[in-house]
Each structure stands twice: as C-alpha cells, then as structure tokens.
Design a protein around this motif. Structure first.
Motif, PDB file in Angstrom:
ATOM      1  N   LEU A   7      10.011   1.630   3.174  1.00  0.00           N
ATOM      2  CA  LEU A   7      10.401   0.646   2.211  1.00  0.00           C
ATOM      3  C   LEU A   7      11.930   1.368   1.819  1.00  0.00           C
TER       4      LEU A   7
ATOM      5  N   ARG B 241       5.899   4.028   2.370  1.00  0.00           N
ATOM      6  CA  ARG B 241       6.693   4.324   1.354  1.00  0.00           C
ATOM      7  C   ARG B 241       7.959   4.533   2.198  1.00  0.00           C
TER       8      ARG B 241
ATOM      9  N   ASP C 103       0.632  -1.220   0.109  1.00  0.00           N
ATOM     10  CA  ASP C 103      -0.019   0.031   0.006  1.00  0.00           C
ATOM     11  C   ASP C 103       0.792   1.335   0.022  1.00  0.00           C
ATOM     12  N   LEU C 104       1.242   1.589  -1.303  1.00  0.00           N
ATOM     13  CA  LEU C 104       2.188   2.785  -1.323  1.00  0.00           C
ATOM     14  C   LEU C 104       1.519   4.209  -1.094  1.00  0.00           C
ATOM     15  N   HIS C 105       0.394   3.986  -0.970  1.00  0.00           N
ATOM     16  CA  HIS C 105      -0.587   5.267  -0.634  1.00  0.00           C
ATOM     17  C   HIS C 105      -0.256   5.988   0.793  1.00  0.00           C
TER      18      HIS C 105
ATOM     19  N   ARG D 202       7.706  -9.127  -3.552  1.00  0.00           N
ATOM     20  CA  ARG D 202       6.351  -8.415  -3.664  1.00  0.00           C
ATOM     21  C   ARG D 202       5.343  -9.355  -2.486  1.00  0.00           C
TER      22      ARG D 202
END
Length: 239
Positions: free
Chosen positions: A74, A71, A64-66, A103
């Motif tokens: 990572l 973010r 969930d890069l939102h 992933r």
C-alpha cells in the motif's frame, strides 16, 4: 531505436500468475518484470524505471494491515501513483483503491461469475467477457469514476491514469482449472458449480482474451507507449 516498454508486474501467489499478460507482452514489444510482493520484493523497486505497473490478484485483503507485505505494498502504491499508470486487477484494484484513499469490505458470499456490463459512453473498459472471482468488494477512492457495475457493487473504476478492475482480464482456462482444484485451489471455490464454471471459461476464452488484450493496450496507451484504444459501445450491466 526506442527500447521496449517496461511494465512491472506485482504478483502475490503462484496460483495468480500474469497469465494472458505474458502472452500479450511480446506482441507489443513489452518487457515484463515480475516481482513478488508477498516475498518482500516490492519495496526495493524504483517505479521510475518502468512505464506502468500491473498489480495482480491475491487471496489476501487490502484492509488487513496486520500483514507486513500488505502494508508495504500500500505504501509503495501510494508513492508510485504520481509517477506511472497503475492497473489493479481483483485484489490489485482493492489495494490501489485503499492506497488512493478508498476502502474495501468483505463480501457476504464469494462473488464468482462471468459477465460485466459497461457504463457510460466514454467508458474505457473494452466490451467483452470477464470473469469475476472476488471475496472483497471495493469502494473507489475520492475523485474516481466508476466505469462498470455489477449487482454487488463496483467492478471497474478509473482515477486519473489509473484503472482498477474487480474482474480478471489476465485469465486463461488452465488458471481456472487450478483455482477449482479440490486440494490446491483458491478459497471459496464453487464446488457444486465447478463444472459449469469450467464450461463457461472454455466457451468464453477467445472473447475474454480479445477483451483482455484490449485492456492491456489501454494501459500501454496511458503510459504513452501505444496507440489510443478505440471507443467502445456501452452495455447494460448484467452481472
């Protein structure tokens, strides 16, 4: 005199604390430094100031890069990976995999159970009782070696000095009680099976703690701050 080893602990949720890790550390002359990634505290951490890092669980998704802190985490893991050994636990193993080029994907149903099988004669995963509590499945990064499998997929992998485990070596019985709380517990808690899970947790608490301490010893050895762990006897997967 050599200073205590320093291990950074990356936490994301009050319900997923260091647990057994906090009990193990004083016995090994290890100083734990806890930061909250979900509060934006990780970005300012210099990985070179620590011997190793442990990334704990979360109910978030590493895909969930939102989510800004996901973010940020990572990016930090990708930058830290060449500099110190990393142990990813549950969500932490998924975040580590994504940061290294792997992933994660959503499980069809929550994967909440006891028991892990070890694969391979050189598997560095201590034999013992492990609790798996997952909503996400991990696909290890290129170059990784799968060390333990369950019926739904990878449970543990290594990548260089790094180790990712989908189970919870830090678990203590009171943590499971908290996760199962009807109002304040974790999402997807198995209501009808809660009593069985509590009973299994107490039955296997001693074996789980022994195995968890052995796994943390492995991290310390990979950081060059402890003796090499003894070989373990491989077991057939039974999750």
């Amino acid at each position: 005199m050599r200073p205590p080893a320093s291990i950074l602990v990356v936490q994301h949720d009050d319900r997923l604390p260091p647990g057994l890790l906090g009990e193990w550390a004083p016995d090994r002359d290890v100083a734990l430094h806890v930061v909250r990634a979900d509060r934006g505290e990780l970005a300012a951490v210099d990985p070179s100031r620590h011997d190793a890092a442990v990334v704990l669980g979360a109910d978030a998704s590493a895909a969930d890069l939102h989510v800004p802190w996901v973010r940020q985490e990572l990016a930090w893991l990708a930058a830290a990976a060449p500099r110190l050994p990393l142990l990813g636990i549950a969500y932490g193993s998924q975040a580590l995999a994504v940061a290294l080029g792997g992933r994660t994907r959503r499980a069809a149903t929550p994967w909440i159970t006891w028991g892990v099988g070890v694969t391979g004669a050189d598997a560095p995963i201590p034999a013992g009782a492990w609790l798996c509590w997952q909503h996400e499945l991990v696909v290890p990064p290129p170059g990784a070696t799968i060390r333990a499998r369950g019926l739904r997929g990878t449970l543990a992998y290594t990548h260089g000095r790094h180790l990712g485990v989908q189970f919870h070596p830090e678990i203590l019985p009171w943590m499971v009680d908290w996760w199962l709380h009807p109002e304040h517990g974790r999402p997807g808690a198995p209501g009808p099976r809660a009593g069985v899970l509590r009973a299994l947790t107490r039955e296997r608490a001693a074996a789980s703690a022994t195995a968890g301490r052995a796994l943390f010893d492995l991290l310390l050895a990979r950081a060059g701050r402890g003796p090499a762990p003894r070989p373990v006897t491989p077991k057939e997967p039974h999750v």
